[in-house]
Design a protein around this motif. Structure first.
Motif, PDB file in Angstrom:
ATOM      1  N   VAL A 127      -7.729 -21.530  25.924  1.00 37.58           N
ATOM      2  CA  VAL A 127      -6.427 -21.696  26.252  1.00 37.58           C
ATOM      3  C   VAL A 127      -5.895 -21.845  27.719  1.00 37.58           C
ATOM      4  CG1 VAL A 127      -5.649 -20.908  23.870  1.00 37.58           C
ATOM      5  CG2 VAL A 127      -5.569 -19.391  25.792  1.00 37.58           C
ATOM      6  N   LEU A 128      -7.026 -21.351  28.535  1.00 37.96           N
ATOM      7  CA  LEU A 128      -6.970 -21.299  29.991  1.00 37.96           C
ATOM      8  C   LEU A 128      -7.493 -22.440  30.579  1.00 37.96           C
ATOM      9  CD1 LEU A 128      -7.289 -17.495  30.951  1.00 37.96           C
ATOM     10  CD2 LEU A 128      -5.109 -18.800  30.599  1.00 37.96           C
ATOM     11  N   THR A 129      -7.184 -23.071  31.790  1.00 37.55           N
ATOM     12  CA  THR A 129      -7.817 -24.067  32.450  1.00 37.55           C
ATOM     13  C   THR A 129      -8.955 -23.494  33.014  1.00 37.55           C
ATOM     14  OG1 THR A 129      -6.659 -23.819  34.632  1.00 37.55           O
ATOM     15  CG2 THR A 129      -5.401 -25.281  32.862  1.00 37.55           C
ATOM     16  N   ILE A 130      -9.747 -24.654  33.195  1.00 39.06           N
ATOM     17  CA  ILE A 130     -11.054 -23.937  33.909  1.00 39.06           C
ATOM     18  C   ILE A 130     -11.048 -23.631  35.326  1.00 39.06           C
ATOM     19  CG2 ILE A 130     -13.301 -25.111  34.747  1.00 39.06           C
ATOM     20  CD1 ILE A 130     -13.290 -25.006  31.838  1.00 39.06           C
ATOM     21  N   GLY A 131     -10.148 -24.284  36.062  1.00 39.09           N
ATOM     22  CA  GLY A 131      -9.760 -23.524  37.358  1.00 39.09           C
ATOM     23  C   GLY A 131      -9.440 -22.367  37.566  1.00 39.09           C
ATOM     24  N   LYS A 132      -8.453 -22.173  36.428  1.00 37.25           N
ATOM     25  CA  LYS A 132      -7.908 -20.577  36.540  1.00 37.25           C
ATOM     26  C   LYS A 132      -9.057 -19.440  35.995  1.00 37.25           C
ATOM     27  CE  LYS A 132      -3.999 -17.814  34.949  1.00 37.25           C
ATOM     28  NZ  LYS A 132      -2.735 -17.628  34.147  1.00 37.25           N
ATOM     29  N   GLN A 133      -9.749 -19.932  35.155  1.00 38.94           N
ATOM     30  CA  GLN A 133     -11.178 -19.258  34.769  1.00 38.94           C
ATOM     31  C   GLN A 133     -11.763 -18.896  35.892  1.00 38.94           C
ATOM     32  OE1 GLN A 133     -12.124 -19.319  30.646  1.00 38.94           O
ATOM     33  NE2 GLN A 133     -10.861 -21.261  30.527  1.00 38.94           N
ATOM     34  N   GLY A 149      -8.035 -28.623  36.194  1.00 38.47           N
ATOM     35  CA  GLY A 149      -7.053 -28.604  35.202  1.00 38.47           C
ATOM     36  C   GLY A 149      -7.322 -28.812  33.807  1.00 38.47           C
ATOM     37  N   ASP A 150      -8.582 -29.210  33.591  1.00 40.14           N
ATOM     38  CA  ASP A 150      -9.308 -29.383  32.167  1.00 40.14           C
ATOM     39  C   ASP A 150      -9.117 -28.022  31.731  1.00 40.14           C
ATOM     40  OD1 ASP A 150      -8.987 -32.079  32.782  1.00 40.14           O
ATOM     41  OD2 ASP A 150     -11.340 -32.300  33.085  1.00 40.14           O
ATOM     42  N   TYR A 151      -9.542 -28.218  30.278  1.00 35.28           N
ATOM     43  CA  TYR A 151      -9.832 -27.057  29.285  1.00 35.28           C
ATOM     44  C   TYR A 151     -11.242 -27.217  28.842  1.00 35.28           C
ATOM     45  CZ  TYR A 151      -4.791 -25.955  29.505  1.00 35.28           C
ATOM     46  OH  TYR A 151      -3.342 -25.947  29.787  1.00 35.28           O
ATOM     47  N   PRO A 152     -11.837 -26.054  28.485  1.00 39.49           N
ATOM     48  CA  PRO A 152     -13.037 -26.023  28.062  1.00 39.49           C
ATOM     49  C   PRO A 152     -13.442 -27.175  27.159  1.00 39.49           C
ATOM     50  CG  PRO A 152     -12.141 -23.568  28.129  1.00 39.49           C
ATOM     51  CD  PRO A 152     -11.093 -24.636  28.511  1.00 39.49           C
ATOM     52  N   SER A 158     -17.457 -16.820  26.785  1.00 35.76           N
ATOM     53  CA  SER A 158     -16.894 -16.370  27.912  1.00 35.76           C
ATOM     54  C   SER A 158     -15.788 -17.147  28.364  1.00 35.76           C
ATOM     55  CB  SER A 158     -17.996 -16.319  29.095  1.00 35.76           C
ATOM     56  OG  SER A 158     -19.040 -15.482  28.687  1.00 35.76           O
ATOM     57  N   LEU A 159     -15.722 -18.384  27.847  1.00 38.67           N
ATOM     58  CA  LEU A 159     -14.507 -19.086  28.542  1.00 38.67           C
ATOM     59  C   LEU A 159     -13.669 -19.101  27.054  1.00 38.67           C
ATOM     60  CD1 LEU A 159     -16.656 -22.456  29.289  1.00 38.67           C
ATOM     61  CD2 LEU A 159     -15.723 -20.638  30.720  1.00 38.67           C
ATOM     62  N   VAL A 190     -20.054 -24.309  34.139  1.00 42.83           N
ATOM     63  CA  VAL A 190     -18.694 -23.685  34.684  1.00 42.83           C
ATOM     64  C   VAL A 190     -18.947 -22.239  34.617  1.00 42.83           C
ATOM     65  CG1 VAL A 190     -16.432 -23.177  33.560  1.00 42.83           C
ATOM     66  CG2 VAL A 190     -17.184 -25.519  33.804  1.00 42.83           C
ATOM     67  N   MET A 191     -19.525 -21.568  33.268  1.00 43.73           N
ATOM     68  CA  MET A 191     -19.749 -20.340  33.297  1.00 43.73           C
ATOM     69  C   MET A 191     -20.863 -19.923  34.264  1.00 43.73           C
ATOM     70  SD  MET A 191     -20.944 -18.102  29.594  1.00 43.73           S
ATOM     71  CE  MET A 191     -22.612 -18.954  29.667  1.00 43.73           C
ATOM     72  N   ILE A 192     -21.718 -20.472  34.647  1.00 42.16           N
ATOM     73  CA  ILE A 192     -22.679 -20.111  35.984  1.00 42.16           C
ATOM     74  C   ILE A 192     -21.721 -20.301  37.308  1.00 42.16           C
ATOM     75  CG2 ILE A 192     -24.599 -20.965  37.435  1.00 42.16           C
ATOM     76  CD1 ILE A 192     -25.688 -21.997  34.803  1.00 42.16           C
ATOM     77  N   ALA A 193     -20.806 -21.170  37.482  1.00 41.68           N
ATOM     78  CA  ALA A 193     -19.868 -20.982  38.595  1.00 41.68           C
ATOM     79  C   ALA A 193     -18.989 -19.753  38.545  1.00 41.68           C
ATOM     80  CB  ALA A 193     -19.021 -22.169  38.467  1.00 41.68           C
TER      81      ALA A 193
END
Length: 310
Positions: free
Chosen positions: A95-101, A138-141, A91-92, A152-155
């Motif tokens: 190439v996208l930041t955690i915040g954006k996802q 701003g971190d990545y998976p 699901s993650l 993160v996926m639960i969030a």
């Protein structure tokens, strides 16, 4: 529900009927291949081109999802209903930041600005026990451990406070302490928002602690369903009893053999006649090999599909 395969059509789920009420947690249990996850994917409209629900309805908020087009399903998924998958990287986006996802569903479904959505994303990450949540937006998976990616996926799933949450083994990658925190959070959310929770799990200890009702599946069919209290107090199907017996006890003798259910689940492309559990059942009778039992009521809201196990 059938799927096309190299050996022809495979009936992955058959004669399934379930419901889950607002604020309630329904646990679906059973061995791998019993049909738990494909049932969840069908509800979400994610079984793909190779699968087909041949008949019946999937009703959510007075709407038949089988008659809803893909655009309509996209509007529902992530907003009114959400799914927490077992494998976080499915699901993650790497190439996208955690915040954006985490913020994306808030922007898409709530028309929030990106700054506001990112602020809410930070709050959600903190709620699922991500340390220094705001600084991790701003971190990545790949900067996160497997357990943190699961949180993160639960969030992401909780972002829009959906009315139906489907959690497919949501705490597999988490340690026991965080597992308890996450499950308690999911349970809290269902009470706060009057949301329904479908919990797919192999962990019968989790079921005992967090589920209101339990549905036991085997070979694509429901073999027993009851309240969690009734099921644990008096299991009415030999398969359910086998699952209960296989739970390791904390007071067991050191070196003692674990109790298992003999045999293997059947090949869904080549099911035996009669009850699919008959080849593994110690109580099997001639009728079990000839006919497939239907669900019958054995007590108030307690159903089983068995010809005579007591």
């Amino acid at each position: 529900m059938t799927f096309r395969s190299d050996v022809g059509l495979v009936r992955a789920v058959d004669a399934l009927s379930l419901y889950v009420n607002p604020g309630e947690t329904l646990a679906i249990v059973g061995e791998s291949g019993s049909g738990k996850s494909v049932t969840a994917l069908a509800i979400m409209g994610l079984i793909g081109d190779s699968g087909r629900v041949e008949r019946g309805k999937i009703v959510f908020e007075n709407r038949d999802l089988l008659k809803t087009d893909e655009a309509g399903m996209r509007a529902i998924r992530g907003d009114r209903m959400a799914m927490i998958f077992q494998e976080p990287m499915s699901s993650l986006n790497p190439v996208l930041t955690i915040g954006k996802q985490v913020a994306e569903p808030i922007v898409q479904h709530r028309n929030a600005s990106w700054p506001d959505a990112l602020e809410q994303a930070g709050e959600l990450l903190a709620k699922v026990a991500i340390p220094d949540a705001l600084s991790r937006l701003g971190d990545y998976p790949h900067h996160f451990s497997g357990g943190m990616r699961q949180r993160v996926m639960i969030a992401m799933a909780l972002a829009c406070r959906p009315k139906l949450i489907i959690a497919d083994e949501p705490t597999t990658a988490l340690d026991v302490t965080v597992q308890a925190q996450i499950l308690a959070l999911l349970k809290e959310l269902t009470h706060e928002t009057d949301a329904a929770l479908i919990l797919i799990t192999h962990d019968l200890g989790v079921v005992a602690r967090y589920a209101d009702r339990v549905m036991v599946m085997y070979a694509g069919r429901v073999v027993e369903t009851a309240s969690a209290r009734a099921l644990y107090a008096n299991p009415q199907h030999p398969y359910t009893q086998g699952l209960m017996d296989s739970i390791p006890g904390v007071d067991g003798r050191v070196g003692a053999r674990l109790i298992t259910i003999d045999g293997q689940p059947p090949d869904l492309a080549n099911l035996p006649p009669g009850c699919p559990f008959a080849p593994r059942c110690q109580y099997v009778a001639d009728v079990c090999r000839a006919q497939q039992p239907e669900l019958e009521t054995v007590a108030v809201e307690h159903l089983r599909a068995c010809f005579g196990y007591e």
